[in-house]
Design a protein around this motif. Sequence first.
Motif, PDB file in Angstrom:
ATOM      1  N   TYR A  10       6.295  -0.767 -12.749  1.00 53.14           N
ATOM      2  CA  TYR A  10       5.985  -1.402 -11.472  1.00 53.14           C
ATOM      3  C   TYR A  10       5.623  -2.869 -11.660  1.00 53.14           C
ATOM      4  N   PHE A  16       0.570   1.982  -5.595  1.00 52.22           N
ATOM      5  CA  PHE A  16       1.875   2.613  -5.707  1.00 52.22           C
ATOM      6  C   PHE A  16       1.726   4.098  -6.052  1.00 52.22           C
ATOM      7  N   PRO A  30      10.075  -4.025  -4.657  1.00 56.95           N
ATOM      8  CA  PRO A  30       9.002  -3.146  -4.150  1.00 56.95           C
ATOM      9  C   PRO A  30       9.132  -2.779  -2.668  1.00 56.95           C
ATOM     10  N   SER A  82      -2.735  -6.681 -12.804  1.00 60.29           N
ATOM     11  CA  SER A  82      -1.696  -6.040 -11.989  1.00 60.29           C
ATOM     12  C   SER A  82      -1.964  -4.557 -11.734  1.00 60.29           C
ATOM     13  N   GLN A  99      -4.144  -3.062  -9.926  1.00 59.53           N
ATOM     14  CA  GLN A  99      -4.437  -2.709  -8.530  1.00 59.53           C
ATOM     15  C   GLN A  99      -3.162  -2.376  -7.764  1.00 59.53           C
ATOM     16  N   HIS A 100      -2.059  -3.075  -8.062  1.00 56.28           N
ATOM     17  CA  HIS A 100      -0.789  -2.801  -7.390  1.00 56.28           C
ATOM     18  C   HIS A 100      -0.255  -1.434  -7.799  1.00 56.28           C
ATOM     19  N   VAL A 108       5.269  -6.676  -9.067  1.00 59.25           N
ATOM     20  CA  VAL A 108       5.220  -7.135  -7.677  1.00 59.25           C
ATOM     21  C   VAL A 108       6.555  -7.730  -7.227  1.00 59.25           C
TER      22      VAL A 108
END
Length: 138
Positions: free
Chosen positions: A8, A74, A33, A67, A69-70, A10
Amino acid sequence: MRIMAFDYGVKRIGVAVTDPLQLISSALTTVHPDDIWRFLADYLEVEAVETFVVGKPLQMDGTASESAQHVVGFVRKLKKTYPAIRVAEVDERFTSKMASSVIAQSGKTKKKRQEKGLVDTISATLILQTYMESKSMM
């Protein structure tokens, strides 16, 4: 049933899958995304997936990276949208570096080696491979 892995990011999500017998992991594609949910809905209409594996971004000391937190968001949405599919997380600390190394050794042209999507799909494949190896050791 297949296992599907995600690297993953952004800007791009690298996607890899196993064959139905779960013996071989292969790079599948890179998806923006914003398009991942449509992609998954379409893919799951024709293929059965047993487990989603998501690369977990960690710092060298094992703490969550910026990164992370993204990825958490997800993973949460994956679990909510597809409650029947197991979600596993795998440490992805060295996958991008390893992916770049694999590409460099592949003999691809410099232009091809600098393609970011290629690094993402190979990273997803390495995440999937790591998961498969850890599963076979259990």
